[in-house]
Each structure stands twice: as structure tokens, then as C-alpha cells.
Design a protein around this motif. Structure first.
Motif, PDB file in Angstrom:
ATOM      1  N   LEU A  77       0.720  -1.222   0.276  1.00 51.98           N
ATOM      2  CA  LEU A  77       0.010  -0.007  -0.113  1.00 51.98           C
ATOM      3  C   LEU A  77       1.006   1.218  -0.051  1.00 51.98           C
ATOM      4  N   SER A  78       1.963   1.255   0.666  1.00 49.99           N
ATOM      5  CA  SER A  78       2.688   2.634   0.772  1.00 49.99           C
ATOM      6  C   SER A  78       3.413   2.681  -0.485  1.00 49.99           C
ATOM      7  N   THR A  79       4.098   1.658  -1.147  1.00 48.77           N
ATOM      8  CA  THR A  79       4.700   1.881  -2.482  1.00 48.77           C
ATOM      9  C   THR A  79       3.662   2.234  -3.412  1.00 48.77           C
ATOM     10  N   THR A  80       2.429   1.729  -3.452  1.00 50.37           N
ATOM     11  CA  THR A  80       1.673   2.118  -4.192  1.00 50.37           C
ATOM     12  C   THR A  80       1.193   3.346  -4.143  1.00 50.37           C
ATOM     13  N   LEU A  81       0.918   3.826  -3.034  1.00 52.40           N
ATOM     14  CA  LEU A  81       0.526   5.274  -2.733  1.00 52.40           C
ATOM     15  C   LEU A  81       1.788   6.334  -3.101  1.00 52.40           C
ATOM     16  N   ILE A  82       2.927   6.156  -2.925  1.00 54.79           N
ATOM     17  CA  ILE A  82       3.838   6.873  -3.282  1.00 54.79           C
ATOM     18  C   ILE A  82       4.252   7.134  -4.781  1.00 54.79           C
ATOM     19  N   SER A  83       4.072   5.839  -5.344  1.00 52.84           N
ATOM     20  CA  SER A  83       4.224   5.804  -6.828  1.00 52.84           C
ATOM     21  C   SER A  83       3.066   6.757  -7.552  1.00 52.84           C
ATOM     22  N   ILE A  84       1.590   6.560  -7.198  1.00 55.27           N
ATOM     23  CA  ILE A  84       0.817   7.132  -7.824  1.00 55.27           C
ATOM     24  C   ILE A  84       0.877   8.809  -7.352  1.00 55.27           C
ATOM     25  N   ILE A  85       1.592   9.248  -6.196  1.00 59.19           N
ATOM     26  CA  ILE A  85       1.533  10.561  -5.791  1.00 59.19           C
ATOM     27  C   ILE A  85       2.808  11.064  -6.671  1.00 59.19           C
ATOM     28  N   PHE A  86       3.890  10.264  -7.124  1.00 61.41           N
ATOM     29  CA  PHE A  86       4.786  10.652  -7.698  1.00 61.41           C
ATOM     30  C   PHE A  86       4.393  10.998  -9.347  1.00 61.41           C
ATOM     31  N   TRP A  87       3.707  10.034  -9.852  1.00 60.83           N
ATOM     32  CA  TRP A  87       3.024   9.926 -10.995  1.00 60.83           C
ATOM     33  C   TRP A  87       2.123  11.450 -11.261  1.00 60.83           C
ATOM     34  N   GLN A  88       1.280  11.620 -10.221  1.00 59.50           N
ATOM     35  CA  GLN A  88       0.557  13.035 -10.350  1.00 59.50           C
ATOM     36  C   GLN A  88       1.524  14.103 -10.299  1.00 59.50           C
ATOM     37  N   LEU A  89       2.342  14.092  -9.775  1.00 56.20           N
ATOM     38  CA  LEU A  89       3.290  15.419  -9.459  1.00 56.20           C
ATOM     39  C   LEU A  89       3.991  15.501 -10.949  1.00 56.20           C
ATOM     40  N   LEU A  90       4.408  14.391 -11.604  1.00 54.52           N
ATOM     41  CA  LEU A  90       4.883  14.352 -12.771  1.00 54.52           C
ATOM     42  C   LEU A  90       3.917  15.064 -13.870  1.00 54.52           C
ATOM     43  N   LEU A  91       2.804  14.456 -13.769  1.00 50.25           N
ATOM     44  CA  LEU A  91       1.714  14.963 -14.700  1.00 50.25           C
ATOM     45  C   LEU A  91       1.502  16.693 -14.399  1.00 50.25           C
ATOM     46  N   ILE A  92       1.392  16.976 -13.247  1.00 52.17           N
ATOM     47  CA  ILE A  92       1.168  18.522 -12.938  1.00 52.17           C
ATOM     48  C   ILE A  92       2.450  19.229 -13.455  1.00 52.17           C
TER      49      ILE A  92
END
Length: 106
Positions: A77-92
Motif C-alpha cells: 500500500l505504501s509503495t503504491t501510494l508513493i508511486s501514484i503521488i509521484f506520477w501525479q506530480l509528474l503530470l502536474i
């Protein structure tokens, strides 16, 4: 009948753009800038984070795990959360950089 066609078409475009954002975010964000109606798709990872948090909370209420399994679930869960947050930051970041480039070009 027309609402079904609209729903299918919207789902197709959303899925196509989301897959593009997953595998080639630079190109997909660049195409999204050309079609501003698709801008909400860029914020899809935040929807995924909300779904992840809600499902984790429901899962913690329904399923009890102990020991090594608990650590494995927490790690997943923590690695999934971190990867999704970094993906969102990249898109922004890409969105902002393309918007600034578009504004300075005009």
C-alpha cells in the motif's frame, strides 16, 4: 440510446488518454493541452489515491492480518501510494510547463 453511445465514447476517450498518460506522459499531456476538454484526465491519479485509501480502510475493517502478511500489505500500500503521488506530480509538472510554454509562445 444516445446516452449509451455517449457513455461508451467518453469511456473510450478517458481510457485511451489514461493509458497514454501511463506509458508516454510527455506526449499525452502535450496532446491534452491541445484539447482542454481532456484536462480532468490528468487528475485521474488523485482519484486512484482516493480509491486506494478508501479500499485500504474498508479492507482493514474486514480483514485482519498479522505478522509478515501485515508488513507485506503495508509495504504494498505504501509503495503504491508513493508511486501514484509521484506520477501525479509528474503530470502536474508537465501540465504547468506546457501551459507556461504555450503562454510565452503567444
Amino acid at each position: 440510446m444516445k446516452t449509451k453511445i455517449f457513455f461508451v465514447y467518453t469511456s473510450y476517450i478517458w481510457t485511451k488518454t489514461l493509458l497514454g498518460l501511463t506509458f508516454s506522459p510527455y506526449k499525452s499531456v502535450q496532446e491534452t493541452i491541445k484539447r482542454p476538454i481532456l484536462l480532468p484526465v490528468i487528475f485521474s491519479p488523485m482519484i486512484a489515491v482516493l480509491i486506494l485509501l478508501i479500499s485500504a480502510k474498508i479492507g482493514s475493517l474486514l480483514i485482519s492480518v498479522y505478522g509478515l502478511q501485515r508488513e507485506a500489505v503495508g509495504l504494498f500500500l505504501s509503495t503504491t501510494l508513493i508511486s501514484i503521488i509521484f506520477w501525479q506530480l509528474l503530470l502536474i509538472y508537465l501540465l504547468i510547463s506546457f501551459l507556461v510554454a504555450k503562454k510565452t509562445k503567444l
